[in-house]
Scaffold this motif. Structure first.
Motif, short mmCIF file in Angstrom:
data_model
loop_
_atom_site.label_atom_id
_atom_site.label_comp_id
_atom_site.label_asym_id
_atom_site.label_seq_id
_atom_site.Cartn_x
_atom_site.Cartn_y
_atom_site.Cartn_z
N ALA A 89 -1.61 15.75 72.68
CA ALA A 89 -1.55 15.16 71.34
C ALA A 89 -1.37 16.27 70.32
CB ALA A 89 -2.83 14.39 71.05
N PRO A 90 -0.59 16.02 69.27
CA PRO A 90 -0.34 17.08 68.27
C PRO A 90 -1.53 17.31 67.36
CG PRO A 90 0.66 15.02 67.56
CD PRO A 90 0.12 14.78 68.95
N SER A 91 -1.50 18.44 66.69
CA SER A 91 -2.50 18.73 65.66
C SER A 91 -2.03 18.15 64.33
CB SER A 91 -2.70 20.25 65.53
OG SER A 91 -3.19 20.80 66.73
N TRP A 92 -2.97 17.64 63.55
CA TRP A 92 -2.64 17.09 62.24
C TRP A 92 -3.90 17.02 61.40
CZ3 TRP A 92 -5.47 12.72 61.23
CH2 TRP A 92 -5.97 12.02 62.35
N ASP A 120 -3.37 4.58 66.00
CA ASP A 120 -2.50 3.41 65.81
C ASP A 120 -1.71 3.56 64.51
OD1 ASP A 120 -1.38 0.85 65.81
OD2 ASP A 120 -3.16 -0.07 64.92
N PHE A 121 -0.37 3.66 64.61
CA PHE A 121 0.48 3.72 63.44
C PHE A 121 0.81 2.31 62.96
CE2 PHE A 121 1.05 7.92 65.18
CZ PHE A 121 1.19 8.74 64.06
N TRP A 122 0.63 2.08 61.65
CA TRP A 122 0.87 0.76 61.10
C TRP A 122 1.26 0.90 59.63
CZ3 TRP A 122 -2.38 -2.63 57.83
CH2 TRP A 122 -3.36 -1.93 57.12
N ASP A 152 -6.52 4.50 62.47
CA ASP A 152 -5.26 3.91 62.01
C ASP A 152 -4.56 4.89 61.09
OD1 ASP A 152 -5.33 1.38 63.29
OD2 ASP A 152 -6.81 0.69 61.85
N ILE A 153 -3.28 5.13 61.36
CA ILE A 153 -2.48 6.00 60.50
C ILE A 153 -1.56 5.08 59.69
CG2 ILE A 153 -0.88 7.93 60.37
CD1 ILE A 153 -3.52 8.71 61.66
N HIS A 154 -1.79 5.00 58.39
CA HIS A 154 -0.96 4.14 57.56
C HIS A 154 0.27 4.91 57.09
CE1 HIS A 154 0.44 1.85 54.04
NE2 HIS A 154 0.00 0.80 54.73
N ILE A 188 2.23 13.02 59.76
CA ILE A 188 1.55 12.75 61.03
C ILE A 188 2.48 11.97 61.95
CG2 ILE A 188 -0.53 11.78 62.10
CD1 ILE A 188 -1.90 12.04 59.34
N TRP A 189 3.19 11.02 61.38
CA TRP A 189 4.22 10.25 62.09
C TRP A 189 5.18 11.21 62.79
CZ3 TRP A 189 6.04 4.89 61.69
CH2 TRP A 189 7.37 4.69 62.00
N SER A 190 5.68 12.22 62.06
CA SER A 190 6.64 13.17 62.63
C SER A 190 5.99 14.07 63.67
CB SER A 190 7.24 14.03 61.50
OG SER A 190 7.97 13.22 60.59
#
Length: 402
Positions: A89-92, A120-122, A152-154, A188-190
């Motif tokens: 998993a990446p760092s963020w 969870d991306f949403w 959750d990552i918005h 974070i998405w990227s």
């Protein structure tokens, strides 16, 4: 046989033994992951544009996580094996704030270390994301006390979803209890290389992504993976035989029965022209639209004076209409009103219709930027909907169907 000949024989023997060992390890690794290859990368999906995850969940490495989890973490040999099987998993870190966070606006991948985590991306106007929420919240309540951390990552699609106040309003309206990290610039998405809403990543305590799932559905499979990783993390747990959560009232969709795709209004977003586009004018300038006597299915038609603002079409006249012929049981409109004074009345095949959000007068008040349900019927049917708008300033962004 002289010395040189002995040396060559020794070299050949070493190479032969090494080759046998290499192929044995390779076969063992393949067997440990069922040998399932990664499906081809999918193109970017907009909110609602990835309806149901119809295929099997995939991991972003060369093997699927659908097989049994690898041996427990800890030893260097296990870590080396996982390096070959799973991506890290990446760092963020949070950079725009956190809602429901344990330490205010500070949260990062460091907070996941040593825990089984579901990332969870949403985005809050995505109907596919909204339909997953009851399951995510149920997992939070059932498995949170047993060590699962849900984050959750918005990551917004539309500009209005970048507004923290709008997201906070949505989190409150939806009664979300999970940690929500704001990712307005998709950093974070990227970092995850993500391309979809919703997209869930299940991360083991050792930092490896052990499973991921794109879109709706396969909730039992995702929950099974959650239980397996929690049990692997804590050997005293016995969760693999537990029954999946039954979520009452969850809205499920049979996408084989839906005959209408997601449709965008604004010129910078739409994938197909409007059904009755007038000659090209100045962006943002109001133009007059008149619907034809016959309409094609799955095309947006407008009536009245409208301006193309890029992401949306904005009603400039005091009244106007949106018309669509579709095949589905649910019609959702992402919209807002600039002064919170617009309202809509839905007509289905020419007859007044009162949907689940209609008030006593049969109309739906359009206010803050969000997804509004215009129509919800009992079956998957073909209808023509006319959405009559009263009050200038309504902005329409997209249609989604279910």
């Amino acid at each position: 046989m002289d010395f040189k000949e002995n040396a060559w024989i020794a070299v050949l023997a070493v190479l032969l033994i090494g080759g046998v060992a290499f192929f044995a390890v390779s076969d063992a690794l393949k067997a440990g992951t069922n040998g399932n290859p990664l499906p081809p990368a999918s193109p970017s999906s907009s909110a609602g544009g990835n309806p149901s995850a119809s295929g099997s969940p995939a991991t972003p490495n060369s093997n699927s996580a659908s097989g049994a989890p690898a041996a427990g973490s800890g030893s260097s040999s296990n870590i080396a094996l996982k390096e070959l099987q799973y991506p890290r998993a990446p760092s963020w870190s949070s950079y725009q704030g956190v809602i429901n966070g344990p330490r205010g606006d500070t949260f990062s991948s460091e907070d996941l270390k040593g825990k089984v985590a579901l990332v969870d991306f949403w985005t809050y106007s995505c109907i596919n994301c909204l339909r997953t929420i009851p399951y995510v919240e149920a997992w939070e309540q059932r498995y949170g006390p047993q060590g699962l951390l849900i984050v959750d990552i918005h990551a917004p699609e539309f500009d209005f979803e970048k507004n923290r106040g709008n997201v906070e309003m949505a989190v409150k309206r939806l009664n979300l209890t999970t940690i929500n990290v704001l990712d307005g610039e998709h950093r974070i998405w990227s970092a995850f290389g993500n391309q979809h809403w919703p997209h869930m990543y299940l991360i083991h305590a050792d930092g490896f992504i052990r499973y991921d799932h794109i879109g709706e559905g396969s909730y039992d499979q995702t929950e099974s993976q959650i239980r397996a990783l929690l049990e692997e993390q804590n050997k005293s747990m016995n969760m693999t035989s537990a029954s999946p959560i039954s979520v009452s009232g969850a809205n499920t969709v049979d996408f084989t029965q839906v005959g209408s795709p997601e449709l965008y209004f604004g010129g910078s977003s739409r994938r197909a022209p409007l059904g009755n586009s007038p000659p090209v004018g100045v962006p943002g300038a109001a133009l007059s639209y008149t619907p034809p006597s016959s309409m094609e299915a799955n095309r947006i038609y407008l009536n009245g004076s409208w301006a193309d603002d890029g992401e949306d079409m904005r009603l400039a006249s005091e009244t106007g209409d949106i018309l669509i012929t579709y095949h589905a049981k649910a019609v959702h409109l992402v919209a807002d009103s600039m002064d919170n004074k617009s309202s809509v009345q839905v007509f289905l095949d020419g007859q007044p219709y009162s949907g689940p959000e209609a008030g006593s007068s049969g109309s739906i008040a359009i206010g803050p930027s969000r997804l509004y349900t215009m129509v919800l019927t009992s079956g998957y049917e073909t209808h023509t909907a006319r959405i009559h708008i009263t009050g200038s300033g309504l902005r329409a962004y997209s249609f989604t169907f279910g």
